[in-house]
Design an enzyme around this catalytic site. Structure first.
Site, PDB file in Angstrom:
ATOM      1  N   ASP A   1      41.782  43.399  43.678  1.00  0.00           N
ATOM      2  CA  ASP A   1      43.032  44.090  43.983  1.00  0.00           C
ATOM      3  C   ASP A   1      42.721  45.453  44.581  1.00  0.00           C
ATOM      4  O   ASP A   1      41.694  45.646  45.204  1.00  0.00           O
ATOM      5  CB  ASP A   1      43.836  44.233  42.674  1.00  0.00           C
TER       6      ASP A   1
ATOM      7  N   SER B   1      53.442  40.242  41.696  1.00  0.00           N
ATOM      8  CA  SER B   1      52.175  40.900  41.360  1.00  0.00           C
ATOM      9  C   SER B   1      52.108  41.236  39.884  1.00  0.00           C
ATOM     10  O   SER B   1      51.015  41.318  39.307  1.00  0.00           O
ATOM     11  CB  SER B   1      52.007  42.187  42.168  1.00  0.00           C
TER      12      SER B   1
ATOM     13  N   HIS C   1      48.705  49.970  42.268  1.00  0.00           N
ATOM     14  CA  HIS C   1      48.849  48.527  42.103  1.00  0.00           C
ATOM     15  C   HIS C   1      47.780  47.909  41.196  1.00  0.00           C
ATOM     16  O   HIS C   1      48.081  47.168  40.247  1.00  0.00           O
ATOM     17  CB  HIS C   1      48.839  47.865  43.475  1.00  0.00           C
TER      18      HIS C   1
ATOM     19  N   PRO D   1      43.180  56.217  29.676  1.00  0.00           N
ATOM     20  CA  PRO D   1      42.954  56.029  28.238  1.00  0.00           C
ATOM     21  C   PRO D   1      43.212  54.613  27.735  1.00  0.00           C
ATOM     22  O   PRO D   1      42.538  54.142  26.818  1.00  0.00           O
ATOM     23  CB  PRO D   1      43.928  57.029  27.604  1.00  0.00           C
TER      24      PRO D   1
END
Length: 409
Positions: A132, A346, A187, A140
Site C-alpha cells: 500500500d 480500502s 491510507h 503508538p
C-alpha cells in the site's frame, strides 16, 4: 480435421513456446491483453517488468523497447519468461471524516471479533503484509505490531540479510514514481490499523491485535504508483513470510505481470485480500484489477454500511466479489500518532485480512483455500439486506471459526 489434430492445434496456441522458436518479440508484450476495454494504464516507455523463468520479478530500465530487446532480453533470452512495459497506476480516493456519530468500533462489533478473543485467538503468529502507501511504524498503536526483520541492522545503509533490500528492518519501500507532495498519505497506516492496531495505546481496535504487519510501500504520498513497484512489493511481502497480503487498491492496468505475480502468491500458499473498488459499478461487467482476477487464493471485498447494507459507492458483482465487510465511518490510525474516520472498500478489505489472521491463529495448518472457504461459508445473510456479492453476505468471525473447525479438524 480429426480430434487429435484439433487438440494439437489448441495446445500449440496455448503453449506457443512448444510450437515456435523463443525470441525477444515472443517474450515481450506491449498489449493489455486481459481486457482491452478495462486496461487504462499509462505505459512507462523506459521501464520494463521482467518475469524470469524461476518465477522472480525485476523491474529494469532501458532507453526504449527496441534497445531493451537487443541489449537486455536477447543475451538472457532463455532465462526470461515475459517482459512488459511498466505502467502508472493511481490509488483510489477514500472519504475522510474528522468526527463520526457512530461507535468507533461498530465494524468490529458487527463481525463479532470478541468471540475470537474469548477463545484466545488474536491473530498471533500470523504476518499480514500491507502492500500500500506509507505505514507509520512509529505510531503508538502500530509500533509494537510491526514484523521486525531480525536479519537486518537498521539504518546502516547495508543489505545485511542480502535479500536485495537495504535497511528493511521495519519493512520496505519500492516507490519509484515521484510524488507531488511530501506529506505522508494516511491510507497505508489506516489500513494497517484496521488489521492490527493495539487498543492499549489508543482508540483504534485492530481486528487481529496480535498479528504482525509487514509494510511494503509502493504508492507515493500523492497516491501515484507503478505496476512494477506493486509487483516488487508483493514479491517482497511473500519473501518476508506473509500469510496474508492486503491489497486495498485498484485501477491497475490488467497486464499479465500483475496476474502472474498473484499466481506466484497462490503457488506459495499466500492469501490475497483485495478491495473491490469505489466506483459503484458491477465488476462482473466492467472489470477492475486486481479485484477481477478471481484466483483460488484471492478474496475480493465490497463495503457494508453501519446499517448493514451495501454502500452506494461500493463496487459489486455476483461472480467476482466474494463478501462484504464494514467499510463506512471506519476509525483507524494515521501518521502523526493520531486517528481518523474513512470510507472505502480500502477499509473493508483489512477487516477480512484481520479475520484471516485470526482464523490462521486458530488453525495454523489451514490452506489459503480453507481460510477463504471458511470466510465465505460463514457470512451473515439477512433477508432484505442481501449484498450483491457471490455469497450475498457480510463476514462473521464467530461463525467463520466454527466453519473452519469443521474444515480443519
Amino acid at each position: 480435421m480429426d480430434v487429435q489434430k484439433i487438440l494439437s492445434a489448441v495446445a500449440c496456441v496455448l503453449v506457443f513456446t512448444a510450437c515456435s522458436k523463443k525470441s525477444s518479440d515472443s517474450v515481450f508484450s506491449d498489449s493489455t491483453a486481459l481486457d482491452s476495454a478495462a486496461c487504462m494504464g499509462q505505459a512507462i516507455k523506459n521501464k520494463f517488468i521482467v518475469q524470469w523463468e524461476d518465477g522472480r520479478f525485476t523491474v529494469e530500465s532501458g532507453s526504449d523497447a527496441d534497445s531493451f530487446k537487443k541489449e537486455f532480453i536477447e543475451p538472457q533470452l532463455q532465462e526470461i519468461r515475459r517482459v512488459e512495459f511498466d505502467r502508472r497506476i493511481q490509488l483510489e480516493s477514500t472519504k475522510e471524516y474528522a468526527t463520526s456519530s457512530v461507535s468507533d468500533s461498530w465494524g468490529q462489533s458487527m463481525i463479532k471479533t470478541s468471540s475470537a478473543y474469548s477463545q484466545g485467538f488474536y491473530g498471533q503468529g500470523v504476518k499480514v503484509a500491507v502492500v500500500d502507501a506509507y505505514v507509520d511504524v512509529t505510531h503508538p498503536q502500530l509500533a509494537g505490531r510491526i514484523a521486525v526483520n531480525s536479519g537486518e541492522i537498521p539504518n546502516n545503509g547495508i543489505d545485511d540479510d542480502r535479500n536485495g533490500v537495504v535497511d528493511d528492518y521495519y519493512g520496505a519501500s519500492f516507490v519509484s514514481v515521484p510524488s507531488s507532495t511530501t506529506s505522508p498519505s494516511p491510507h497505508g497506516s489506516h489500513v494497517a490499523g484496521i488489521i492490527a492496531a493495539d487498543s492499549a495505546y489508543g482508540p483504534v481496535n485492530g481486528v487481529a491485535p496480535r498479528a504482525q504487519i509487514i509494510p511494503a510501500q509502493f504508492i507515493a504520498n500523492d497516491g501515484g504508483g507503478s505496476l512494477g513497484d506493486a509487483v516488487l512489493a508483493l514479491q517482497y511481502a511473500a519473501n518476508r513470510g506473509a500469510k496474508v497480503i492486503n491489497a486495498s487498491w485498484g485501477g491497475a492496468p490488467c497486464v499479465a505481470s500483475l496476474r502472474n505475480a498473484f499466481q506466484e502468491l497462490e503457488r506459495k500458499g499466500i492469501l490475497v485480500v483485495v478491495a473491490a473498488g469505489n466506483d459503484g459499478r458491477d465488476i462482473d461487467i466492467y472489470p477492475e484489477f486486481p479485484a477481477s482476477f478471481d484466483l483460488s487464493n484471492q478474496i475480493t471485498v465490497a463495503a457494508s454500511s453501519v446499517s448493514d447494507f451495501m454502500t452506494a459507492w461500493s463496487n459489486s458483482g455476483f461472480n467476482l466479489v466474494h463478501v462484504a465487510a464494514p467499510g463506512e465511518h471506519i476509525l483507524s490510525t494515521i501518521p502523526g500518532a493520531t486517528s481518523t474516520y474513512m470510507d472505502g472498500t480500502s477499509m473493508a478489505a483489512p477487516f477480512v485480512s484481520g479475520t484471516a489472521a485470526i482464523l490462521w491463529s486458530a488453525k495454523p495448518t489451514a490452506t489459503p483455500q480453507q481460510i477463504k472457504a471458511a470466510i465465505q461459508q460463514s457470512v451473515d445473510v439477512t433477508s432484505g439486506h442481501e449484498f450483491k456479492v457471490k455469497t450475498r453476505g457480510r463476514i462473521n468471525i464467530q461463525k467463520a471459526l466454527q466453519v473452519l473447525g469443521q474444515l480443519v479438524p
